[in-house]
Structure formats: structure tokens, C-alpha cells
Design a protein around this motif. Structure first.
Motif, PDB file in Angstrom:
ATOM      1  N   GLY A   1      53.145  -6.897  30.679  1.00  0.00           N
ATOM      2  CA  GLY A   1      52.306  -6.109  29.791  1.00  0.00           C
ATOM      3  C   GLY A   1      52.096  -4.704  30.297  1.00  0.00           C
ATOM      4  O   GLY A   1      52.247  -4.417  31.493  1.00  0.00           O
ATOM      5  N   GLN A   2      51.760  -3.785  29.371  1.00  0.00           N
ATOM      6  CA  GLN A   2      51.450  -2.399  29.688  1.00  0.00           C
ATOM      7  C   GLN A   2      50.156  -2.019  28.968  1.00  0.00           C
ATOM      8  O   GLN A   2      49.999  -2.316  27.784  1.00  0.00           O
ATOM      9  N   GLY A   3      49.256  -1.368  29.676  1.00  0.00           N
ATOM     10  CA  GLY A   3      47.995  -0.949  29.094  1.00  0.00           C
ATOM     11  C   GLY A   3      47.813   0.551  29.190  1.00  0.00           C
ATOM     12  O   GLY A   3      47.873   1.112  30.287  1.00  0.00           O
ATOM     13  N   TYR A   4      47.618   1.227  28.052  1.00  0.00           N
ATOM     14  CA  TYR A   4      47.418   2.675  28.003  1.00  0.00           C
ATOM     15  C   TYR A   4      46.237   2.983  27.093  1.00  0.00           C
ATOM     16  O   TYR A   4      45.745   2.117  26.359  1.00  0.00           O
ATOM     17  N   ASP A   5      45.820   4.250  27.123  1.00  0.00           N
ATOM     18  CA  ASP A   5      44.678   4.645  26.301  1.00  0.00           C
ATOM     19  C   ASP A   5      45.072   4.976  24.867  1.00  0.00           C
ATOM     20  O   ASP A   5      44.211   5.296  24.056  1.00  0.00           O
ATOM     21  N   GLY A   6      46.342   4.932  24.532  1.00  0.00           N
ATOM     22  CA  GLY A   6      46.763   5.093  23.147  1.00  0.00           C
ATOM     23  C   GLY A   6      47.316   6.446  22.783  1.00  0.00           C
ATOM     24  O   GLY A   6      47.704   6.658  21.637  1.00  0.00           O
ATOM     25  N   CYS A   7      47.396   7.406  23.711  1.00  0.00           N
ATOM     26  CA  CYS A   7      47.951   8.713  23.360  1.00  0.00           C
ATOM     27  C   CYS A   7      49.446   8.568  23.082  1.00  0.00           C
ATOM     28  O   CYS A   7      50.120   7.675  23.595  1.00  0.00           O
ATOM     29  N   SER A   8      49.977   9.453  22.264  1.00  0.00           N
ATOM     30  CA  SER A   8      51.356   9.314  21.784  1.00  0.00           C
ATOM     31  C   SER A   8      52.372   9.408  22.913  1.00  0.00           C
ATOM     32  O   SER A   8      53.406   8.747  22.872  1.00  0.00           O
ATOM     33  N   ARG A   9      52.104  10.239  23.919  1.00  0.00           N
ATOM     34  CA  ARG A   9      53.075  10.379  25.010  1.00  0.00           C
ATOM     35  C   ARG A   9      53.209   9.094  25.815  1.00  0.00           C
ATOM     36  O   ARG A   9      54.292   8.771  26.305  1.00  0.00           O
ATOM     37  N   LEU A  10      52.126   8.358  25.954  1.00  0.00           N
ATOM     38  CA  LEU A  10      52.169   7.114  26.715  1.00  0.00           C
ATOM     39  C   LEU A  10      52.551   5.924  25.844  1.00  0.00           C
ATOM     40  O   LEU A  10      53.367   5.097  26.236  1.00  0.00           O
ATOM     41  N   ALA A  11      51.958   5.820  24.667  1.00  0.00           N
ATOM     42  CA  ALA A  11      52.119   4.626  23.838  1.00  0.00           C
ATOM     43  C   ALA A  11      53.033   4.835  22.643  1.00  0.00           C
ATOM     44  O   ALA A  11      53.049   4.001  21.735  1.00  0.00           O
ATOM     45  N   GLY A  12      53.802   5.918  22.600  1.00  0.00           N
ATOM     46  CA  GLY A  12      54.701   6.154  21.483  1.00  0.00           C
ATOM     47  C   GLY A  12      55.736   5.052  21.330  1.00  0.00           C
ATOM     48  O   GLY A  12      56.285   4.555  22.310  1.00  0.00           O
ATOM     49  N   ARG A  13      56.021   4.686  20.077  1.00  0.00           N
ATOM     50  CA  ARG A  13      56.927   3.568  19.836  1.00  0.00           C
ATOM     51  C   ARG A  13      58.365   3.877  20.202  1.00  0.00           C
ATOM     52  O   ARG A  13      59.099   3.008  20.662  1.00  0.00           O
ATOM     53  N   GLU A  14      58.789   5.113  19.998  1.00  0.00           N
ATOM     54  CA  GLU A  14      60.187   5.465  20.228  1.00  0.00           C
ATOM     55  C   GLU A  14      60.392   6.190  21.553  1.00  0.00           C
ATOM     56  O   GLU A  14      61.155   5.749  22.399  1.00  0.00           O
ATOM     57  N   GLY A  15      59.706   7.321  21.740  1.00  0.00           N
ATOM     58  CA  GLY A  15      59.931   8.125  22.935  1.00  0.00           C
ATOM     59  C   GLY A  15      58.797   8.090  23.923  1.00  0.00           C
ATOM     60  O   GLY A  15      58.753   8.910  24.851  1.00  0.00           O
ATOM     61  N   GLY A  16      57.842   7.158  23.771  1.00  0.00           N
ATOM     62  CA  GLY A  16      56.720   7.074  24.686  1.00  0.00           C
ATOM     63  C   GLY A  16      57.088   6.433  26.011  1.00  0.00           C
ATOM     64  O   GLY A  16      58.177   5.881  26.197  1.00  0.00           O
ATOM     65  N   VAL A  17      56.134   6.503  26.943  1.00  0.00           N
ATOM     66  CA  VAL A  17      56.346   5.905  28.260  1.00  0.00           C
ATOM     67  C   VAL A  17      56.557   4.402  28.146  1.00  0.00           C
ATOM     68  O   VAL A  17      57.430   3.827  28.803  1.00  0.00           O
ATOM     69  N   GLN A  18      55.764   3.762  27.299  1.00  0.00           N
ATOM     70  CA  GLN A  18      55.881   2.305  27.164  1.00  0.00           C
ATOM     71  C   GLN A  18      57.251   1.901  26.647  1.00  0.00           C
ATOM     72  O   GLN A  18      57.799   0.877  27.059  1.00  0.00           O
ATOM     73  N   ALA A  19      57.834   2.689  25.748  1.00  0.00           N
ATOM     74  CA  ALA A  19      59.157   2.359  25.205  1.00  0.00           C
ATOM     75  C   ALA A  19      60.233   2.477  26.281  1.00  0.00           C
ATOM     76  O   ALA A  19      61.166   1.659  26.335  1.00  0.00           O
ATOM     77  N   LYS A  20      60.127   3.478  27.138  1.00  0.00           N
ATOM     78  CA  LYS A  20      61.124   3.663  28.203  1.00  0.00           C
ATOM     79  C   LYS A  20      61.012   2.559  29.258  1.00  0.00           C
ATOM     80  O   LYS A  20      62.019   2.107  29.801  1.00  0.00           O
ATOM     81  N   ILE A  21      59.791   2.130  29.554  1.00  0.00           N
ATOM     82  CA  ILE A  21      59.629   1.039  30.518  1.00  0.00           C
ATOM     83  C   ILE A  21      60.086  -0.283  29.903  1.00  0.00           C
ATOM     84  O   ILE A  21      60.736  -1.099  30.563  1.00  0.00           O
ATOM     85  N   LYS A  22      59.780  -0.486  28.629  1.00  0.00           N
ATOM     86  CA  LYS A  22      60.171  -1.733  27.967  1.00  0.00           C
ATOM     87  C   LYS A  22      61.680  -1.844  27.821  1.00  0.00           C
ATOM     88  O   LYS A  22      62.232  -2.952  27.800  1.00  0.00           O
TER      89      LYS A  22
END
Length: 766
Positions: free
Chosen positions: A357-378
């Protein structure tokens, strides 16, 4: 009957040859030899192998045990293999579990001879029966497995177990003395010098730990006036003889008080703390990474890293959220942030294959679906499911992202007014206890809105006075804020937000608890939705109270609650003119409730998250979804997290709770964490529930680490290196953990510090 008549040594070809040569010898080989052999047990015509250090052979022994027997029974006790058939030894429905040997290590052991568990401490070092009747674990095996955990904890707290544990510890310590360096045994002066050096370093290290756990800077403007030097001098003055001799007699390059040594000791302390956390996380079924962002006083951007997992090493499973440290960002884009997170986690020793799992505060740079941090880690770790911080989401839904423009404008006006009073000392003193409504203070924004509403009369009067008496930029700013806050629209928005923010505070506080899981979050949100829907259905009735409050506030401020003009030119005659109550109810109150309800339903919809199916394993949820739906959900979970045999165990798990008598579990009084005590026979279910509990709910722990940074990173320490800043923050955040095992931590750090070549010797030569 003697033991020798029951056992005979298993014979091999080599042993028969040796035995022929030794038939006339009077003494047989000792049972506690260096390389023990297995024995054959003959009972009732059956023959089976028994380990010579099986604790059951020594229960109620008529003769005292020798020192070699005691040592081998404590160190080399028989331990069943993982595939040992405990059910064959049990006569009841339940049987012994191998995991209990790990959970209650090192005192618990199992006897294949007597077919049950014992306490090896109480058998090897029997205690007088003075505090009660000794029975299970001591005189006979404990086989009431339904009450195993309760009775095991009761045994651990008994007086005879504690005394036996002390005797066993002292015995092993005396035996291990012979394993120390041989030179130290021959030359006591080396031993004395090493112990004296360790005492000196202990004083220095404990001073550093004291500063770290109390948010005290190590240095001031110069090293000669720093807190570290002053505290060392205070220790000498208080009577620390070893430290005084060290400071007065040792050479300057051997005092171990330089900035380089201080940073090294801080790093060793942090490594010892982090190793325990990482080891527990890697031993769990899975963990989630928590990330927050902040900026130092020096202006450098940092990310705060933490993890969430279920720790099952203790007597009772617990959910842990642990702060791991800060990491400086190499760049502001999502790629650099993702690489920084992965590099830091790898450096700490985390097994990222267990990242679930990944937990972020919801900003687009971190939680973006395509180019966010979570997408690159996933993309690199497909199991790492994104979970938005529930507290940030709730805050955005209620105020900042509300569909009513006047609500958003009112929030901006409140921030501007509070910022206006906080910027100047004289203006701040005019309003008592004025808070700062910063963007990072999401957990306290509801309280600040309520404070602003409660003190709005005083704030409004101060703005009016400053607009009339001040000069320059202060007069202009005060007049603009006075005009913006003196409209009927602002009054209605303020009262509406204040009323509903008070209803959200309890939920906001609950979202900050570590043991909260996603299922409980959605239950709390559903309760909120029920309240909002009820107010929406009876909007006319509930709005009357708000209108009365607004009118009282308008009378105090001398504001006319008239309907604003909708058009400058009257082209057609109006069919009907709405009243003030109708206009403001239709323009603000009902749209506000509609927006909140729609956003809550959209942002907190459990059906939109495939991972939410894990929570259907709770008996209360299983009864609602049914077996077929449950199997379909577990099929997706099994594919996502690669859990073997989950679908098969799900059927058995469903049948287990069908018609169960555990009413507390069925009624939902116990959460998923309490279900872990029932999953000993369901390893796949246990893995799935542990992953569900490891999924992040909020990033509250990371937000709290920013407060730690603000305390530690004063203006005097704003120029320290990143490693020292992160280390001091780690020591401050984990002060409770450090103080609980301070002596053990200090000795471990001294051992590691002495492994390198030093001018003083701190460890015994190997």
C-alpha cells in the motif's frame, strides 16, 4: 523405575563395533555429550525416537540436574519441526500450534515424550511452591489449548516463573563468561580498561540521547557555548568521576566529543532503532509506505517516510505506524520523488516485494493516476495500492472543494483575516489566542473555523477600527477584509460551516488513531452521510436555527440582511419575490448539503476500491454479501496480492462463522485486528487480514513528524547536515521507545562504535 531401563541408544554399525570394544567398561557415555544422539523409547510394546533434550524426560526428576544438563536443556532444547503432527498428540478438538513456540520464546518448549508444552525455566530451575499450586507447564503438560494464551500470560506473571527466569539468566551469563576473549580472562587489566572506556563513552552517548529525546540543540552559535558541552560539564560537576578523568586526562583526539563523533553516534542510535522497525515490518505479511512533504527552515524540500504494518511478534498482534526519517528531494518532479522514496526504503533494508500500500495526502504530484508518484511506484511493485488520506479528503470535501463558490470564498477570507492578525504583534495581541489557519494544519482547521465564528464580533470590530485609524498598507488591508466579511453572504457561510465543522471534529480525531482500519473509516463516513441526508430532507426545519443565529450576529454587527441584487437593469417584472429565509436557504444551505453529500459518496465509495473486498472477511460483512460474492471478491484479492489457497480457505472461513456463537464478533464489536486470534488454521486468511490492516488510513503520523522537525530544526540547527537532522528527529519521534530500553540501546551502540579502529578500546578483542 530408572530412566536407563526405559531407553537404549539406537545402534548403528559403527556403534556396535565401538560397543564390543567397551563392553567391560563400567561407565556409559553421558547423555549430555557434545553431539547428542537420538534415543528409542519402549512403551506398551511401541518403539519411537525421543530427543535426549526433550524436556519431558526431566519433569519431576528425582535426581538434581548437572550443569551440562541444565545448559543443554536451556540452549539445545528439543524443538519440533514445522511439519510436526501436533494433532496426533492431542486428544481434543484443538491442538498445539508451532507459532506459539515463537510467540512465547524463549521459555516455552514442547515435549514429544509427554505430548504437551512445558516451561523449561521452571523445570530446569524448580522453585518452592509458596505462592499457589503448581500444575500446567511445570508438573504436567498444559493441554487446555482453548485457554492457552490466557494461561500462558498468567504463568509468565507467576512468582515461581519469574524466579526461575532470573536463575536461568544468571546461569547462562556465568556460562557465557567462558566464551569471552581468552586474553581478557588472563589479563584482568585489559578487562578493566575496556570497562572504564565504555563507562566514559556511556556518559557521552547518554548526553546525546538526552538532547535528542528532549529536542535540545547540541550546539549554539559556537561549539564552546553549545548545550552538549554544557551538559557534559554539568555531569562532571554532578559527580561523574569517569567522565571527569576522561576529559582531564585523555588527549584531545581521544575524547570522542568532536562533531564527527557526535554525528556517528547519532547515526548508530538511529540505525539501532530503525533495524528493529524494519525487521518487524519485513517479518509481517505486508506493509504500506506513508509519505508526507515539508520544507526545512533552510528552504530545502524533504519527504517524510514511514511504514504501517501488523506486528505479530508480541503476545498480542498490534498495528504499528512508525516514522523512519526524512529524505532530501533531488528534484521536484514525480520521477525524482519516486526514486527518492524507493532508494531510501532500499537503504533502510525494507523488502519492497512486501509493499502492499501507499499513503499520500492526495496532491496530484503524489497521487496522480498516470504520472504521479504512486503510479511510478506501482509500475515497479504492482501490489502497492494507493489509498488517499481520509483526513485530507474529508477536509477538502467539506470546505475547500465545496461546489458553492461563496463557501470557498469564505474559507479564503477566514484564512486572510487570521493571517492578517498573525503577521503583526500588536494586531495579534488585540485578538486573544488567535490561531494560524495554515494549509498543513488540516487536523485543526475545523477548530479554527469554530474559533473564528465564536470570536467574529471581536475580530470584526478590530478590522473596523484598524480601517478607520490605521494608515498605509495596514489600513488598506483592514478595509478590504472588513468589507469582505461584512456581507450577508459571508455571515451565512460562516455560520453554516461552523455548525457542520463541529459535527466533523469527532470523526477527524478518530481518523488520527493508528488502530483504525478502512472498514471503520467507511462506517464513520456513513454515519456522517446519514446526518447530512437527514438535514437535507428537513432543510426548512434545520435552516431556521441557522437563520436565527445569523440574525443575532447581524444585529450585533449592524449588518443588513437584505437579498442582494441579481441584475443592474430591471427588464421584466418578477413573478414573485422570495423571502430572506427562502433565498438564503435555496442559495447557500441546500447547495452546501448537496455538495457535501455528493462528494462524500464519491470520495468514500467502498465499491470503487477493489482492495476493500478484503474487509468482507469480517463475519458481519460475510453475512451480508453471501458466499458467492465473497468468493468473487477473494479471487480478485488473491490475484492482486498473490495469496495462495485464499479461495479455498474462504469457503471454510465462511462455514466457520455460519451460526457461530461469537456474538461480539458477529455484531461488529471486534474489528479485523481481533480476528487474528482465530486464524491459526487459516494462513491465507491471516495474510489477507494482515494486508487489510496494513493499508494506510491517513498520513497523520507523517504530519506529526513535521511538528517534530519544527521543534528540532531551530535556527541554530538549520545548517546541520541532513543525516544529523533526520537522526535527531528520529530520536525525538521515538523517545518513548528509547526510554523503555535505554540501557540496551546504549550498550548496543557502544559495541558497534567499538568495532572500528579507535584510539580507545571499547570492545573485547576477538
Amino acid at each position: 523405575m530408572e530412566i536407563g531401563t526405559l531407553y537404549r541408544k539406537r545402534k548403528t554399525v559403527e556403534e556396535e563395533t565401538v560397543q564390543k570394544k567397551r563392553r567391560n567398561e563400567e561407565e556409559n557415555s553421558s547423555s549430555c555429550s557434545d553431539s547428542p544422539a537420538e534415543y528409542e523409547c519402549i512403551m506398551d510394546g511401541l518403539e519411537f525416537a525421543v530427543h535426549p533434550y526433550d524436556i519431558g524426560l526431566y519433569v519431576n526428576s528425582p535426581t538434581p540436574l548437572t550443569d551440562d544438563q541444565k545448559y543443554n536443556l536451556l540452549v539445545n532444547t528439543f524443538t519440533p519441526a514445522h511439519d510436526y503432527n501436533f494433532k496426533g498428540d492431542s486428544t481434543g478438538i484443538r491442538s498445539f500450534r508451532h507459532i506459539w513456540l515463537i510467540r512465547y520464546s524463549p521459555w516455552l518448549c514442547y515435549s514429544s515424550y509427554l505430548k504437551g508444552p512445558f516451561c523449561k525455566y521452571c523445570i530446569v530451575f524448580p522453585q518452592p511452591d509458596l505462592c499457589g499450586r503448581q500444575g500446567g507447564f511445570i508438573m504436567v503438560p498444559f493441554v487446555r489449548y482453548n485457554d492457552f494464551h490466557v494461561c500462558a500470560k498468567k504463568h509468565m506473571s507467576s512468582a515461581w516463573h519469574k524466579s526461575a527466569e532470573i536463575d536461568a539468566t544468571n546461569f547462562l551469563t556465568s556460562r557465557n563468561v567462558f566464551e569471552t576473549n581468552f586474553a581478557c580472562q588472563l589479563d584482568s587489566s585489559i578487562n578493566r580498561i575496556v570497562n572504564e572506556n565504555r563507562k566514559k563513552l556511556h556518559s557521552i552517548l547518554s548526553t546525546i540521547v538526552f538532547c535528542g529525546t528532549h529536542d535540545i540543540p547540541l550546539h549554539g552559535e559556537t561549539r564552546k557555548t553549545g548545550n552538549m558541552k554544557s551538559l557534559l560539564a554539568f555531569r562532571v560537576e554532578a559527580g561523574d568521576v569517569a567522565l571527569r578523568e576522561h576529559v582531564e586526562n585523555e588527549a584531545g583526539n581521544a575524547r570522542d566529543t568532536s562533531a564527527q563523533i557526535e554525528n556517528e553516534l547519532i547515526k548508530l542510535c538511529v540505525d539501532a532503532i530503525r533495524e528493529e522497525i524494519v525487521s518487524a515490518a519485513n517479518g509481517s505479511a505486508g506493509f504500506s509506505v506513508l509519505v508526507g512533504e515539508s520544507t526545512e527552515i533552510s528552504g530545502e524540500d524533504h519527504v517524510s517516510l514511514g511504514i504501517r504494518f501488523v506486528d505479530t511478534t508480541g503476545a498480542k498482534p498490534q498495528v504499528r505506524e512508525e516514522f523512519l526519517g526524512f529524505a532530501a528531494l533531488k528534484g521536484w518532479d514525480a520521477t525524482c520523488t519516486a526514486e527518492t522514496i524507493i532508494e531510501e526504503c532500499t537503504k533502510y533494508g525494507l523488502n519492497l516485494e512486501k509493499l502492499c500500500g501507499q499513503g499520500y495526502d492526495g496532491c496530484s504530484r503524489l497521487a496522480g493516476r498516470e504520472g504521479g508518484v504512486q503510479a511510478k511506484i506501482k509500475s515497479r511493485y504492482p501490489k502497492a495500492t494507493l489509498v488517499h488520506c481520509a483526513a485530507h479528503t474529508l477536509n477538502l470535501v467539506v470546505n475547500d472543494l465545496n461546489a458553492v463558490p461563496e463557501i470557498r470564498n469564505a474559507v479564503g477570507t477566514i484564512k486572510a483575516i487570521l493571517r492578517f492578525f498573525c503577521e503583526n504583534l500588536s494586531r495579534r495581541n488585540s485578538i486573544q489566542a488567535v490561531p494560524s489557519l495554515g494549509e498543513a494544519l488540516w487536523s485543526a482547521k475545523y477548530k479554527h473555523v469554530r474559533f473564528f465564528s465564536k470570536n467574529f464580533v471581536q475580530i470584526f470590530d478590530q478590522l473596523r477600527n484598524l480601517a478607520a485609524t490605521a494608515s498605509g498598507q495596514t489600513c488598506q488591508d483592514a478595509y478590504q477584509l472588513y468589507c469582505a466579511s461584512g456581507t450577508p453572504n459571508f455571515l451565512f457561510c460562516l455560520v453554516i460551516m461552523s455548525n457542520y465543522c463541529s459535527k466533523l471534529e469527532s470523526v477527524t480525531q478518530a481518523l488520527q488513531t493508528v488502530h483504525l482500519d478502512m472498514m471503520k473509516v467507511y462506517e464513520d463516513i456513513q454515519e456522517l452521510l446519514t446526518v447530512f441526508r437527514g438535514h437535507r430532507e428537513k432543510a426548512e426545519e434545520h435552516f431556521k436555527g441557522i437563520l436565527l443565529e445569523v440574525r443575532e450576529l447581524a444585529d450585533k454587527l449592524d449588518i443588513d440582511l437584505r437579498i442582494p441584487r441579481q441584475s443592474d437593469l430591471q427588464r421584466n417584472s418578477n413573478a414573485s419575490v422570495p423571502t430572506e429565509e427562502e433565498y438564503f436557504r435555496q442559495s447557500f444551505y441546500i447547495p452546501y448539503l448537496n455538495s457535501v453529500i455528493s462528494w462524500l459518496e464519491r470520495r468514500f465509495a467502498p465499491e470503487s476500491k477493489a482492495v476493500f473486498g478484503i474487509f468482507s472477511l469480517h463475519p458481519q460483512k460475510m453475512a451480508k454479501v453471501g458466499l458467492e460474492t465473497l468468493k468473487a471478491q477473494m479471487e480478485k484479492i488473491s490475484e492482486l496480492y498473490e495469496i495462495e489457497n485464499l479461495e479455498t480457505e474462504t469457503i471454510t472461513w465462511f462455514e466457520k462463522w455460519l451460526g457461530t456463537k461469537e456474538e461480539r464478533v458477529e455484531n461488529g464489536e471486534n474489528g479485523l485486528l481481533d480476528l487474528l486470534q482465530y486464524v491459526d488454521q487459516y494462513p491465507s486468511i491471516q495474510q489477507a487480514i494482515s494486508i487489510a490492516l496494513a493499508l494506510p488510513v491517513t498520513t497523520c503520523t507523517m504530519e506529526k513528524s513535521f511538528s517534530t522537525m519544527r521543534r528540532v530544526e531551530t535556527l541554530l540547527t538549520s545548517t546541520v547536515v541532513d543525516d544529523q537532522l533526520s537522526g535527531l528527529c528520529m530520536m525525538s519521534a521515538h523517545r518513548v521507545k528509547i526510554n523503555e530500553n535505554k540501557d540496551v540501546l546504549l550498550q548496543k551502540v557502544i559495541d558497534r562504535f567499538g568495532e572500528d579502529n579507535r584510539r580507545l578500546q571499547f570492545v573485547f578483542e576477538k
